[in-house]
Design an enzyme around this catalytic site. Structure first.
Site, PDB file in Angstrom:
ATOM      1  N   LYS A  61      -1.578  54.113 -13.332  1.00  0.00           N
ATOM      2  CA  LYS A  61      -1.134  53.711 -11.996  1.00  0.00           C
ATOM      3  C   LYS A  61       0.113  54.520 -11.612  1.00  0.00           C
ATOM      4  CE  LYS A  61      -0.915  49.241 -11.370  1.00  0.00           C
ATOM      5  NZ  LYS A  61      -0.639  47.824 -11.711  1.00  0.00           N
ATOM      6  N   LYS A 116       3.215  46.927 -17.977  1.00  0.00           N
ATOM      7  CA  LYS A 116       4.389  47.286 -17.197  1.00  0.00           C
ATOM      8  C   LYS A 116       5.599  46.514 -17.726  1.00  0.00           C
ATOM      9  CE  LYS A 116       3.218  45.908 -13.050  1.00  0.00           C
ATOM     10  NZ  LYS A 116       3.218  45.468 -11.636  1.00  0.00           N
TER      11      LYS A 116
END
Length: 610
Positions: A86, A28
């Site tokens: 995700k 991320k």
């Protein structure tokens, strides 16, 4: 075993996380938001570097809740070869449409946000659309960490419900080192970290090897497939699993004082239907594990005491102050490091002064809650003696047995020994069905790494039930193993309580789907049909149900599994019992009655008829 997820920005940080033995590598960009995404090129480069040494997850970004936008981005991330994708599900009327638009080319993890009023009623929908897991994070990292928005007493409900639906479950959200021993007892599949891995530089800085090591040391490591276990037994000692604690180091007194909560408590009718303020004072004598404490591995956190009290209170109405004090004491003594506990429970609203009870309890030298004599745990070295047949054995044979499913979630509970003793002493003919518990959880976790089919996982989960069955059988000589209906009948005729070992009957059964939607709840219902039972008791490690519940509402909240309603035969009365029912279960069963709350047969029959 709970795994450690380390959020990183690319290849440089991947090396640090891998060297620090992180279990899952999560990609991320923390500068771009809670779920800021890195480029697909960065994902591919990082996956190439990791080369299968750990599973890789990647976030899709903080996306608007538009089905096509989310579908396209998820497919783009999945095409990189990430093991998990995700997807943030922000509050929106389009959440269901977004979930439905996603074709699971890879394992999808839904991210709910603790600081945005997460709707856990979405979990069944996520399971329906074949999401692999669900986790709770925080959206605004400047507005507190996970436990500021999701109190500990709400976490078991989320985790248990997600697992009952076959979902992998995780917790994240600005977690710090002191949060870890508070969250590990809830047994999430993973805990996620970013800021805590960056030391003093904050979540937008770079992770450091020292910070990664500090977090890693607080989470016992699961052995990788084919590898040796590297469990940190110092941490296990801090969590209460150490058999080798040195008593010569002495004890520390850990205390919580003037802890006031609103509690549903009281035996009088005017005390029902509302809360009253109750003050708790608790002192625990805790064995030291070192005379040089340096970090969270070496301490017994007072937060664990407060979390336990909150969780017990959240179960619902408690009749007596004495019962509440006993439950708190038993919970704390579950940790083998605690040798003595004093609990004071004081009602503050019944007059000008406080009224209540103070108790002191010590650890039994023979082990947790284990009784001595023939009703207790088996003495493996004892000489076998002739056993007198109980007079009720003949009566049992003439009555259809009830089925009692003892949930695997009770394996770590203070009430486990009470439940086993109560069931073993039942005058009502019963057959015990074991849950899968932590043994089934290991199947779920291994499936993540080895990626075998749900059919294989189903078979392993049934064998996991047999492992818990062996634990139950080991606790009391009045119990007997039974693989067939005939063996159950013979055990009852002999005055024993059969514990079902399900593989012989359940694995070849064509009417039992090989799915995580069918757990020990459904198998207990299936067995009730085979036995022609009139009643089925489900013992759960939650009290979040009432007599007004239906099978549908219980399934929607994850209290029973998704396949339970279809598997339950007509004419079988369902009872549910939780932790607060354990104290009275022995007397009820000895009198020929089932503990817990009955679910009205008329409600269930109406559902089936519809």
């Amino acid at each position: 075993m709970t795994r450690m997820l380390a959020s990183i920005t690319g290849v440089d940080e991947a090396e640090i996380a891998l060297s620090g033995d992180a279990d899952i590598i999560d990609l991320k960009d923390p500068k771009a938001g809670a779920l800021g995404a890195v480029s697909t090129q960065t994902i591919r480069r990082t996956i190439s570097l990791i080369a299968g040494r750990a599973p890789v997850s990647a976030v899709c970004g903080d996306l608007p809740m538009e089905p096509e936008t989310i579908r396209a981005r998820a497919e783009e991330i999945a095409a990189t070869g990430a093991d998990y994708v995700k997807i943030g599900l922000f509050p929106s009327a389009n959440v269901a449409a977004c979930a439905a638009a996603l074709a699971p080319r890879t394992k999808l993890i839904a991210v709910l946000f603790a600081d945005l009023a997460p709707d856990f009623e979405l979990l069944p929908m996520l399971a329906k659309h074949r999401f692999h897991g669900a986790m709770v994070d925080t959206a605004n990292k400047a507005n507190g960490r996970l436990l500021d928005h999701l109190p500990p007493e709400r976490i078991p409900g989320f985790i248990d419900r997600a697992k009952s639906l076959g979902l992998m479950v995780g917790l994240s959200g600005s977690l710090e080192a002191p949060d870890i021993p508070r969250l590990l007892p809830f047994a999430p599949d993973f805990l996620g970290f970013r800021g805590a891995l960056c030391g003093d530089s904050g979540r937008v800085g770079s992770i450091s090897a020292e910070a990664v090591a500090q977090i890693r040391e607080l989470i016992p490591e699961a052995s990788r497939a084919g590898g040796a276990s590297s469990v940190d037994y110092r941490l296990l000692a801090a969590r209460g699993y150490s058999p080798g604690t040195d008593p010569t180091l002495g004890t520390d007194k850990i205390f919580v004082r003037d802890f006031v909560l609103p509690v549903q408590i009281g035996a009088y009718s005017f005390e029902h239907g509302h809360t009253q303020k109750v003050r708790f004072d608790v002192t625990a004598d805790v064995l030291q594990v070192t005379d040089h404490p340096e970090d969270m591995r070496h301490v017994f956190s007072y937060d664990i005491i407060m979390d336990g009290i909150r969780t017990i209170v959240a179960r619902g109405h408690i009749q007596l102050s004495e019962a509440l004090a006993e439950q708190v004491a038993t919970y704390i003594l579950e940790n083998p490091r605690v040798v003595r506990v004093t609990v004071r429970v004081e009602k503050l609203e019944l007059g000008p002064g406080g009224v209540g009870v103070e108790i002191e309890r010590k650890r039994q030298s023979a082990g947790r809650g284990v009784a001595s004599g023939p009703a207790g745990r088996k003495d493996q070295g004892a000489v076998s003696r002739p056993r007198q047949e109980r007079p009720e054995a003949i009566r049992r044979a003439a009555v259809k047995p009830s089925v009692v499913k003892l949930g695997g979630s009770t394996v770590h509970a203070a009430e486990l020994e009470s439940w086993i003793a109560a069931l073993a002493g039942s005058k009502l003919p019963i057959v015990i069905v074991p849950g899968g518990g932590l043994f089934a959880d290991q199947v779920r976790e291994t499936q993540i790494y080895m990626d075998f089919s749900d059919t294989a996982a189903h078979a392993m989960a049934i064998l996991a039930m047999e492992q818990f069955a062996q634990v139950i059988l080991d606790r009391d000589e009045r119990l007997a193993p039974a693989r067939s209906l005939e063996e159950m009948g013979r055990a009852l005729d002999a005055g024993k309580i059969p514990v079902w070992l399900p593989s012989s009957l359940a694995l070849p059964a064509p009417d039992i789907p090989a799915s995580w939607g069918v757990t020990s709840d459904s198998l207990a219902a299936w067995l009730a049909g085979k036995l022609g039972a009139n009643a089925l008791l489900l013992i759960k490690q939650t009290g979040a149900f009432s007599g007004s519940d239906t099978i549908d509402s219980l399934a929607a909240r994850g209290i029973v599994d998704a396949g339970f309603a279809a598997m339950l035969p007509d004419g079988v009365d369902v009872h549910l019992a939780g932790p607060k029912d354990a104290a009275e279960a022995g007397a009820l069963l000895a009198a020929g009655n089932l503990p817990g709350i009955a679910i009205a047969a008329s409600i269930r029959s109406a559902r089936k008829a519809g």
